[in-house]
Design a protein around this motif. Structure first.
Motif, mmCIF file in Angstrom:
data_model
loop_
_atom_site.group_PDB
_atom_site.id
_atom_site.type_symbol
_atom_site.label_atom_id
_atom_site.label_comp_id
_atom_site.label_asym_id
_atom_site.label_seq_id
_atom_site.Cartn_x
_atom_site.Cartn_y
_atom_site.Cartn_z
ATOM 1 N N SER A 153 0.809 -1.218 0.000
ATOM 2 C CA SER A 153 0.000 0.000 0.000
ATOM 3 C C SER A 153 0.843 1.269 0.000
ATOM 4 N N GLY A 154 2.128 1.134 0.285
ATOM 5 C CA GLY A 154 2.994 2.301 0.367
ATOM 6 C C GLY A 154 3.042 2.923 1.746
ATOM 7 N N ARG A 155 2.347 2.323 2.697
ATOM 8 C CA ARG A 155 2.378 2.850 4.056
ATOM 9 C C ARG A 155 3.787 2.770 4.640
ATOM 10 N N SER A 156 4.520 1.728 4.262
ATOM 11 C CA SER A 156 5.905 1.559 4.696
ATOM 12 C C SER A 156 6.806 1.394 3.483
ATOM 13 N N VAL A 157 8.031 1.855 3.599
ATOM 14 C CA VAL A 157 8.976 1.702 2.495
ATOM 15 C C VAL A 157 9.532 0.286 2.451
ATOM 16 N N ALA A 158 9.501 -0.405 3.603
ATOM 17 C CA ALA A 158 10.019 -1.769 3.665
ATOM 18 C C ALA A 158 9.530 -2.424 4.944
ATOM 19 N N ALA A 159 9.606 -3.758 4.972
ATOM 20 C CA ALA A 159 9.211 -4.520 6.153
ATOM 21 C C ALA A 159 10.283 -5.544 6.478
ATOM 22 N N MET A 160 10.576 -5.703 7.757
ATOM 23 C CA MET A 160 11.540 -6.699 8.218
ATOM 24 C C MET A 160 10.788 -7.962 8.613
ATOM 25 N N ILE A 161 11.174 -9.087 7.994
ATOM 26 C CA ILE A 161 10.438 -10.333 8.164
ATOM 27 C C ILE A 161 11.423 -11.482 8.390
ATOM 28 N N ALA A 162 11.090 -12.383 9.309
ATOM 29 C CA ALA A 162 11.885 -13.605 9.479
ATOM 30 C C ALA A 162 11.605 -14.553 8.323
ATOM 31 N N ILE A 163 12.664 -15.147 7.763
ATOM 32 C CA ILE A 163 12.477 -16.048 6.628
ATOM 33 C C ILE A 163 13.069 -17.434 6.865
ATOM 34 N N GLU A 164 14.013 -17.561 7.812
ATOM 35 C CA GLU A 164 14.627 -18.869 8.040
ATOM 36 C C GLU A 164 15.241 -18.910 9.435
ATOM 37 N N ASN A 165 15.100 -20.067 10.074
ATOM 38 C CA ASN A 165 15.739 -20.308 11.359
ATOM 39 C C ASN A 165 16.683 -21.490 11.224
ATOM 40 N N SER A 166 17.847 -21.387 11.837
ATOM 41 C CA SER A 166 18.851 -22.443 11.670
ATOM 42 C C SER A 166 18.424 -23.760 12.304
ATOM 43 N N ILE A 167 17.424 -23.739 13.182
ATOM 44 C CA ILE A 167 16.929 -24.949 13.822
ATOM 45 C C ILE A 167 15.636 -25.427 13.169
ATOM 46 N N GLU A 168 14.701 -24.524 12.972
ATOM 47 C CA GLU A 168 13.374 -24.888 12.482
ATOM 48 C C GLU A 168 13.264 -24.879 10.959
ATOM 49 N N GLY A 169 14.231 -24.262 10.268
ATOM 50 C CA GLY A 169 14.167 -24.186 8.812
ATOM 51 C C GLY A 169 13.420 -22.952 8.334
ATOM 52 N N GLY A 170 12.879 -23.023 7.119
ATOM 53 C CA GLY A 170 12.212 -21.879 6.509
ATOM 54 C C GLY A 170 10.931 -21.501 7.229
ATOM 55 N N VAL A 171 10.635 -20.200 7.219
ATOM 56 C CA VAL A 171 9.386 -19.692 7.791
ATOM 57 C C VAL A 171 8.343 -19.741 6.679
ATOM 58 N N THR A 172 7.465 -20.720 6.750
ATOM 59 C CA THR A 172 6.549 -20.987 5.631
ATOM 60 C C THR A 172 5.587 -19.831 5.372
ATOM 61 N N ALA A 173 5.158 -19.120 6.418
ATOM 62 C CA ALA A 173 4.232 -17.999 6.208
ATOM 63 C C ALA A 173 4.873 -16.928 5.335
ATOM 64 N N THR A 174 6.158 -16.676 5.566
ATOM 65 C CA THR A 174 6.875 -15.685 4.760
ATOM 66 C C THR A 174 7.066 -16.185 3.332
ATOM 67 N N GLN A 175 7.494 -17.439 3.185
ATOM 68 C CA GLN A 175 7.721 -18.005 1.859
ATOM 69 C C GLN A 175 6.442 -17.994 1.021
ATOM 70 N N ASP A 176 5.325 -18.392 1.615
ATOM 71 C CA ASP A 176 4.065 -18.436 0.865
ATOM 72 C C ASP A 176 3.592 -17.036 0.497
ATOM 73 N N ALA A 177 3.795 -16.074 1.393
ATOM 74 C CA ALA A 177 3.395 -14.704 1.079
ATOM 75 C C ALA A 177 4.219 -14.139 -0.071
ATOM 76 N N LEU A 178 5.519 -14.402 -0.078
ATOM 77 C CA LEU A 178 6.366 -13.925 -1.174
ATOM 78 C C LEU A 178 5.976 -14.550 -2.503
ATOM 79 N N ALA A 179 5.453 -15.781 -2.446
ATOM 80 C CA ALA A 179 5.034 -16.458 -3.679
ATOM 81 C C ALA A 179 3.724 -15.903 -4.219
ATOM 82 N N ASN A 180 2.906 -15.354 -3.354
ATOM 83 C CA ASN A 180 1.552 -14.972 -3.765
ATOM 84 C C ASN A 180 1.308 -13.471 -3.864
#
Length: 305
Positions: free
Chosen positions: A44-71
């Motif tokens: 929407s342009g409300r923010s110039v950027a957003a900081m998001i977790a994408i991977e954890n060295s123990i749990e692996g990829g953050v699926t919510a972030t991965q799916d959002a980037l895909a869609n």
């Protein structure tokens, strides 16, 4: 004044990642509740950027972030940041470790501290929390929990005391965060870059995954992450989230992307950006830029005859 979104509230690992961004210093920091809200701010342009977790060295990829980037179209990763994962067991003032029978914790944090809890609080119960910070904050409200697992340093934000420090089962645990924007400007190649992609397999048949991987292997491009996610339209249909060593301006990476685009029209380019660890990318000399440009010049010469 520019605004940056992050998964809040104050005291989260995401906030710690945003503190590493020089451009965000002095800007407005907007706390949001989930990945969808953060990306909605960017779109929407409300923010110039957003900081998001994408991977954890123990749990692996953050699926919510991965799916959002895909869609969500037209998003770009413009930076990568690493935050060590350190958990403390906290409680309201006056509480002793032997008083703890119920622990409030985010399920991921709870899983990463399970061995410590089983050893030191073998009969404890667990109440799931929506976030690491919310677990600590709940102790100051009416809560049946006696203690909470929270990020190290949470006592500077809330009136809690630390009962035990660094209780994570893996002292080397790290979460990787990415700064996501809508900019299409590409940073220059640094020699320690990473390119993120999402690739859909065009069909479900034997050898399709191998064909995709060969696009990288035959050009000497190493993959530091490959994770499958279901597309969701039918059984057996998958997309792959990939981090590849190198920059789109590198000849070997550009050539690989051309091959991938021919292989799968569903290719999504998420960006080329410097690695957080600044580790230089090594590759055999046969994959140097000049090898690709010389080969192209050789072909152009033949076609011009």
């Amino acid at each position: 004044m520019e605004t940056y979104s992050y998964l809040g509230p104050a005291g989260t690992f995401t906030e710690a990642a945003l503190k590493q961004v020089p451009e965000a210093e002095g800007a407005v920091w907007r706390s949001v509740n989930n990945v969808g809200e953060a990306f909605a701010d960017v779109v929407s342009g409300r923010s110039v950027a957003a900081m998001i977790a994408i991977e954890n060295s123990i749990e692996g990829g953050v699926t919510a972030t991965q799916d959002a980037l895909a869609n969500i179209p037209n998003l770009r990763i413009i930076g990568e940041y690493l935050v060590p994962v350190r958990f403390d067991l906290v409680a309201t003032p006056g509480t002793k470790l032997e008083d703890v029978t119920i622990v409030n914790a985010h399920p991921v944090a709870y899983g990463q501290c399970h061995s410590w809890l089983d050893t030191n609080l073998p009969h404890h119960g667990h109440i799931p929390s929506s976030s690491n910070v919310a677990a600590a904050a709940s102790l100051l409200e009416s809560s049946t929990a006696d203690a909470a697992i929270a990020p190290a340093g949470i006592e500077t934000h809330y009136a809690v005391e630390v009962l035990a420090s660094n209780i994570g089962d893996n002292p080397n645990a790290v979460t990787r965060f990415v700064l996501v924007s809508r900019t299409t400007a590409l940073p220059e190649s640094t020699g320690y870059d990473k390119t993120s992609l999402i690739i859909e397999l065009p069909e479900d048949r034997a050898g399709t995954l191998l064909e995709m991987l060969e696009q990288f292997a035959t050009r000497g491009v190493n993959l530091s992450l490959i994770q499958s996610r279901p597309i969701g339209d039918s059984m057996g249909r998958y997309r792959f989230v990939i981090d590849a060593d190198g920059h789109i301006r590198d000849e070997r990476m550009a050539d690989a992307l051309l091959g991938l685009r021919r292989f799968s029209p569903g290719l999504i380019f998420l960006g080329s950006y410097p690695r957080a660890d600044r580790a230089l990318i090594a590759h055999p000399s046969r994959y140097a830029d000049e090898v690709f440009t010389d080969a192209r010049a050789w072909l152009d010469n033949l076609l011009g005859q």
